[in-house]
Design an enzyme around this catalytic site. Structure first.
Site, PDB file in Angstrom:
ATOM      1  CB  ILE A  79       5.256  -5.430  24.844  1.00  0.00           C
ATOM      2  CG1 ILE A  79       3.787  -5.378  24.409  1.00  0.00           C
ATOM      3  CG2 ILE A  79       5.598  -4.325  25.840  1.00  0.00           C
ATOM      4  CD1 ILE A  79       2.791  -5.640  25.541  1.00  0.00           C
ATOM      5  CB  CYS A  80       4.299  -1.831  21.988  1.00  0.00           C
ATOM      6  SG  CYS A  80       3.475  -0.480  21.110  1.00  0.00           S
ATOM      7  CB  ALA A  81       7.496   0.471  19.193  1.00  0.00           C
TER       8      ALA A  81
ATOM      9  CG  ASN B 109       2.184  -1.194  17.156  1.00  0.00           C
ATOM     10  OD1 ASN B 109       2.167  -0.724  16.030  1.00  0.00           O
ATOM     11  ND2 ASN B 109       1.289  -0.898  18.074  1.00  0.00           N
TER      12      ASN B 109
END
Length: 193
Positions: free
Chosen positions: A110-112, A131
């Protein structure tokens, strides 16, 4: 009280500087669903400080005597800065991610953190998201970028965009193991409309 509903165990890897919502939301929702889950520090110390200076005491460390990736069915990578670069710099973890991807075993990021999978060449031709600040990394490494999707599931691979999508991300992990009915129960329990 934890009521185990799956024999499969999940590892959430905790690096200094992680985004704590992205890691701990997974732990929380898997607990509610009955899926065994461990926080695993990538440092010798089990105590890790997040990007927002929250101290997390992990259940295990990669450096523990007897630690084995084989104890886990799925590996989960939270994002955050500098958490993501710290995960990327962890050679044993990156080697295991590559081996699991080659074997078709489940991974989630998740995200970066999906950028780690991209840089390792594990997202080429795969549908994924991250992200917005890291989506170019996915695209540059051949991912089929679904930039507007909060969570993307492509067979054994689950990716998501960030702290605001952490519950949806965790629910897809629940769905992977226990199906739609369990997702409905967990959603109701946390009042996610």
């Amino acid at each position: 009280m934890f009521k185990q509903a799956s024999e499969k165990r999940v590892a959430v890897f905790v690096a200094p500087g992680l985004e704590e919502i992205e890691g701990l939301t997974v732990v929380d929702l898997l607990f509610r669903a009955g899926i065994p889950c461990d926080t695993v520090a990538i440092t010798p110390e089990r105590t890790v400080t997040s990007s927002h200076e929250v101290t997390i005491v992990c259940k295990r460390s990669l450096f523990d005597e007897g630690f084995s990736f084989d104890d886990y069915d799925m590996l989960v990578l939270p994002g955050g800065i500098p958490g993501t670069p710290n995960l990327r710099a962890c050679a044993p973890l990156c080697e295991e991610l590559a081996a699991r991807a080659a074997a078709g075993r489940p991974l989630a990021a998740i995200c970066a953190a999906p950028s780690i999978l991209a840089e390792l060449g594990l997202l080429e031709g795969r549908r994924a998201t991250s992200n917005p600040g890291f989506q170019h990394v996915l695209a540059e490494h051949g991912a089929v970028l679904l930039a507007d999707e909060p969570v993307v599931v492509d067979a054994n691979l689950i990716t998501s965009q960030g702290a605001g999508t952490a519950m949806l991300f965790a629910l897809e992990i629940v769905r992977h193991y226990l199906g739609d009915e369990a997702v409905g129960r967990v959603r109701e329990g946390v009042v996610l409309r």
